[in-house]
Design a protein around this motif. Sequence first.
Motif, mmCIF file in Angstrom:
data_model
loop_
_atom_site.group_PDB
_atom_site.id
_atom_site.type_symbol
_atom_site.label_atom_id
_atom_site.label_comp_id
_atom_site.label_asym_id
_atom_site.label_seq_id
_atom_site.Cartn_x
_atom_site.Cartn_y
_atom_site.Cartn_z
ATOM 1 N N LEU A 260 0.863 -1.187 0.000
ATOM 2 C CA LEU A 260 0.000 0.000 0.000
ATOM 3 C C LEU A 260 0.887 1.220 0.000
ATOM 4 C CD1 LEU A 260 -2.801 1.374 0.282
ATOM 5 C CD2 LEU A 260 -2.537 1.149 2.767
ATOM 6 N N ILE A 261 0.732 2.109 -0.984
ATOM 7 C CA ILE A 261 1.529 3.311 -1.089
ATOM 8 C C ILE A 261 0.604 4.518 -1.050
ATOM 9 C CG2 ILE A 261 1.564 3.043 -3.609
ATOM 10 C CD1 ILE A 261 4.220 4.594 -3.597
ATOM 11 N N GLY A 262 0.906 5.458 -0.153
ATOM 12 C CA GLY A 262 0.085 6.656 -0.004
ATOM 13 C C GLY A 262 0.935 7.902 -0.110
ATOM 14 N N GLY A 263 0.270 9.024 -0.349
ATOM 15 C CA GLY A 263 0.960 10.302 -0.481
ATOM 16 C C GLY A 263 0.007 11.382 -0.903
ATOM 17 N N ASP A 264 0.459 12.628 -0.831
ATOM 18 C CA ASP A 264 -0.370 13.757 -1.205
ATOM 19 C C ASP A 264 -0.714 13.712 -2.689
ATOM 20 O OD1 ASP A 264 -0.263 14.726 1.380
ATOM 21 O OD2 ASP A 264 1.531 15.929 1.005
ATOM 22 N N PRO A 265 -1.806 14.360 -3.095
ATOM 23 C CA PRO A 265 -2.149 14.401 -4.527
ATOM 24 C C PRO A 265 -1.057 15.101 -5.329
ATOM 25 C CG PRO A 265 -4.032 15.063 -3.176
ATOM 26 C CD PRO A 265 -2.855 14.969 -2.256
ATOM 27 N N GLY A 266 -0.689 14.496 -6.454
ATOM 28 C CA GLY A 266 0.316 15.084 -7.324
ATOM 29 C C GLY A 266 1.744 14.878 -6.872
ATOM 30 N N ILE A 267 1.989 14.060 -5.863
ATOM 31 C CA ILE A 267 3.339 13.876 -5.342
ATOM 32 C C ILE A 267 4.161 12.966 -6.242
ATOM 33 C CG2 ILE A 267 2.999 11.838 -3.918
ATOM 34 C CD1 ILE A 267 4.807 15.048 -2.848
ATOM 35 N N GLY A 268 3.478 12.113 -7.043
ATOM 36 C CA GLY A 268 4.199 11.249 -7.972
ATOM 37 C C GLY A 268 3.977 9.771 -7.763
ATOM 38 N N LYS A 269 2.890 9.385 -7.070
ATOM 39 C CA LYS A 269 2.636 7.953 -6.817
ATOM 40 C C LYS A 269 2.396 7.208 -8.124
ATOM 41 C CE LYS A 269 -0.945 8.781 -4.246
ATOM 42 N NZ LYS A 269 -0.929 10.259 -4.354
ATOM 43 N N SER A 270 1.517 7.744 -8.965
ATOM 44 C CA SER A 270 1.211 7.070 -10.224
ATOM 45 C C SER A 270 2.422 7.053 -11.146
ATOM 46 C CB SER A 270 0.029 7.762 -10.909
ATOM 47 O OG SER A 270 -1.132 7.725 -10.082
ATOM 48 N N THR A 271 3.206 8.124 -11.138
ATOM 49 C CA THR A 271 4.407 8.166 -11.973
ATOM 50 C C THR A 271 5.407 7.110 -11.550
ATOM 51 O OG1 THR A 271 4.105 10.544 -12.337
ATOM 52 C CG2 THR A 271 6.296 9.631 -12.743
ATOM 53 N N LEU A 272 5.615 6.969 -10.234
ATOM 54 C CA LEU A 272 6.554 5.968 -9.735
ATOM 55 C C LEU A 272 6.104 4.555 -10.105
ATOM 56 C CD1 LEU A 272 8.988 5.137 -7.979
ATOM 57 C CD2 LEU A 272 7.438 5.165 -6.011
ATOM 58 N N LEU A 273 4.826 4.251 -9.891
ATOM 59 C CA LEU A 273 4.343 2.900 -10.178
ATOM 60 C C LEU A 273 4.332 2.616 -11.680
ATOM 61 C CD1 LEU A 273 1.459 2.513 -7.585
ATOM 62 C CD2 LEU A 273 3.757 1.546 -7.518
ATOM 63 N N LEU A 274 4.069 3.632 -12.499
ATOM 64 C CA LEU A 274 4.094 3.417 -13.942
ATOM 65 C C LEU A 274 5.519 3.145 -14.414
ATOM 66 C CD1 LEU A 274 2.413 3.307 -16.502
ATOM 67 C CD2 LEU A 274 2.737 5.778 -16.765
ATOM 68 N N GLN A 275 6.492 3.855 -13.851
ATOM 69 C CA GLN A 275 7.886 3.587 -14.204
ATOM 70 C C GLN A 275 8.304 2.191 -13.753
ATOM 71 O OE1 GLN A 275 9.269 8.096 -13.148
ATOM 72 N NE2 GLN A 275 10.894 6.638 -13.463
ATOM 73 N N ALA A 276 7.895 1.816 -12.532
ATOM 74 C CA ALA A 276 8.220 0.480 -12.048
ATOM 75 C C ALA A 276 7.522 -0.588 -12.881
ATOM 76 C CB ALA A 276 7.837 0.345 -10.579
ATOM 77 N N ALA A 277 6.264 -0.345 -13.282
ATOM 78 C CA ALA A 277 5.529 -1.319 -14.086
ATOM 79 C C ALA A 277 6.190 -1.524 -15.437
ATOM 80 C CB ALA A 277 4.079 -0.854 -14.261
ATOM 81 N N ALA A 278 6.663 -0.426 -16.048
ATOM 82 C CA ALA A 278 7.331 -0.552 -17.347
ATOM 83 C C ALA A 278 8.633 -1.328 -17.227
ATOM 84 C CB ALA A 278 7.595 0.836 -17.935
ATOM 85 N N ALA A 279 9.349 -1.151 -16.103
ATOM 86 C CA ALA A 279 10.604 -1.875 -15.920
ATOM 87 C C ALA A 279 10.360 -3.358 -15.638
ATOM 88 C CB ALA A 279 11.412 -1.242 -14.781
ATOM 89 N N VAL A 280 9.356 -3.661 -14.809
ATOM 90 C CA VAL A 280 9.063 -5.054 -14.482
ATOM 91 C C VAL A 280 8.488 -5.775 -15.695
ATOM 92 C CG1 VAL A 280 7.672 -6.562 -13.000
ATOM 93 C CG2 VAL A 280 8.748 -4.531 -12.038
ATOM 94 N N ALA A 281 7.738 -5.057 -16.549
ATOM 95 C CA ALA A 281 7.086 -5.676 -17.707
ATOM 96 C C ALA A 281 8.080 -6.223 -18.715
ATOM 97 C CB ALA A 281 6.161 -4.668 -18.387
ATOM 98 N N GLU A 282 9.364 -5.843 -18.591
ATOM 99 C CA GLU A 282 10.364 -6.407 -19.489
ATOM 100 C C GLU A 282 10.667 -7.862 -19.140
ATOM 101 O OE1 GLU A 282 13.759 -3.901 -19.343
ATOM 102 O OE2 GLU A 282 12.701 -2.118 -20.079
ATOM 103 N N ARG A 283 10.297 -8.271 -17.905
ATOM 104 C CA ARG A 283 10.570 -9.643 -17.475
ATOM 105 C C ARG A 283 9.310 -10.406 -17.089
ATOM 106 N NH1 ARG A 283 13.527 -6.155 -14.674
ATOM 107 N NH2 ARG A 283 12.274 -6.566 -12.814
ATOM 108 N N LEU A 284 8.295 -9.696 -16.523
ATOM 109 C CA LEU A 284 7.095 -10.347 -16.035
ATOM 110 C C LEU A 284 5.861 -9.635 -16.586
ATOM 111 C CD1 LEU A 284 8.110 -10.681 -12.252
ATOM 112 C CD2 LEU A 284 8.223 -12.481 -14.001
ATOM 113 N N PRO A 285 4.736 -10.354 -16.777
ATOM 114 C CA PRO A 285 3.501 -9.699 -17.203
ATOM 115 C C PRO A 285 2.934 -8.826 -16.082
ATOM 116 C CG PRO A 285 3.116 -12.029 -16.782
ATOM 117 C CD PRO A 285 4.590 -11.823 -16.696
ATOM 118 N N VAL A 286 2.532 -7.610 -16.421
ATOM 119 C CA VAL A 286 2.037 -6.628 -15.462
ATOM 120 C C VAL A 286 0.698 -6.103 -15.953
ATOM 121 C CG1 VAL A 286 2.507 -4.453 -14.269
ATOM 122 C CG2 VAL A 286 4.398 -5.971 -14.869
#
Length: 466
Positions: free
Chosen positions: A103-129
């Motif tokens: 569970l990841i929380g934070g203020d609106p616009g702090i970058g939660k979705s950006t961080l998870l999208l970057q992590a998802a793109a990196a993990v997707a090179e090896r595993l289905p996301v």
Amino acid sequence: MAQRPKKPRGPYVCNACGAAQPKWSGQCPDCGAWNSIDEVPAAPLTPGRGGWAGAGQGAAALNPSEVLSLAEVAPEQQTRAPSGIAELDRVLGGGLVPGSVVLIGGDPGIGKSTLLLQAAAAVAERLPVLYVTGEESPQQVSLRAHRLGLAGAAGQGSALRLLAETGVEQILATVAAVRPRVLIVDSIQTLSTDLLTSAPGSVSQVRETAAQLVRFAKLTDTTVFLVGHVTKEGALAGPRVLEHMVDTVLYFEGEPDGTHRLIRAVKNRFGAVNELGVFLMTDKGLREVRNPSAIFLSRHDRPVPGSVVLVTREGTRPMLVEVQALVDQSPLANPRRVAVGLEQNRLAMLLAVLHRHGGIAMFDQDVFVNAVGGVRVTETAADLALVLAVLSSYRDRPLPIELAVFGEIGLSGEIRPVPNGPDRLREAAKHGLRQAIAPKANVPKGGIEGLSIRPVLSLAEAIEAV
């Protein structure tokens, strides 16, 4: 005239703590929160679930109702998958654990979705996301991915899939067909279940949808990331039981107008807590900061009064942070005590210790202290650095630029040792500092090469040393 049937009324639940109340009231009697009690319809009875909450495929051979000896249960080595972001792996304890719920929380616009999208793109090179978005459309997510220049955004055959859905039953049905190894849900407050009629984001909806996702993660060994909203006070919205259900709770912090972002683990069943990951927000997304001391430490061209370098520790990593203080004559009857990034109550206590055991009174002075860079220091190892910075500003005498300080101050004026003292001293020497004031018990016998260490036992010795 026939009497109209009364509308069935459900229980009253507090949005802050999740406690059920028999009737509505302005203040929750359990947690004391005001205007947090809402009426929610009663949830229908669901079939009883046997076993334990984390009973997955690996536990299929065990009978949950059987009493076992601890020696009979063989430990299983958790295999971690790297997320592609080293700072995120550090906070998670080494990588993604199959079947874990984060569970990841934070203020609106702090970058939660950006961080998870970057992590998802990196993990997707090896595993289905599978990235489930309940707040944005797939076009918005794709636009952000192209702006960040993520791998697979413009290519074909990427293992990163998108789904715009808010019904948890529909999400689980899609996941069963797609079979991803990593599931990202943005956000848990937008989901709803057909079992309840309350609005999405209510206590009952958040609790039930999270329970279904947690059970799915344990049964299929899927790593699940949940994005949670925060309240005005900075706490995760929804019932506190949500934090107990998940395996890891991360907080994304940072100033809205600043460029640095900090991600901190406050709960982690698969690693150490209080680990800190540091990022830099750029137009191309979040960039890792491998050497946080470089951004929290500002080197001056000449010595400045009220500035000292503190060697703090976040999790397993020592960091250098500049502590600044400003002491000025106060025109008020009650002088101000302001601490930014440090404990304000501890500041008042240390000023009393300085008066009693150092002979320096500041009852007519305004005292302002600040930890540079927006970092928050909560450990007691900052006591000695804070007192020396205040004393330097009060006497208008700068401390040496190449001086590092740490140590806890007791009420009787003694300097107490802090954990991992040698590691802190080595970190100071690695960044070019040549002098250090530290508790005597933290100084290694052989010393540190290139670092002149002054061990101290009392506050009077520390004042004399500077």
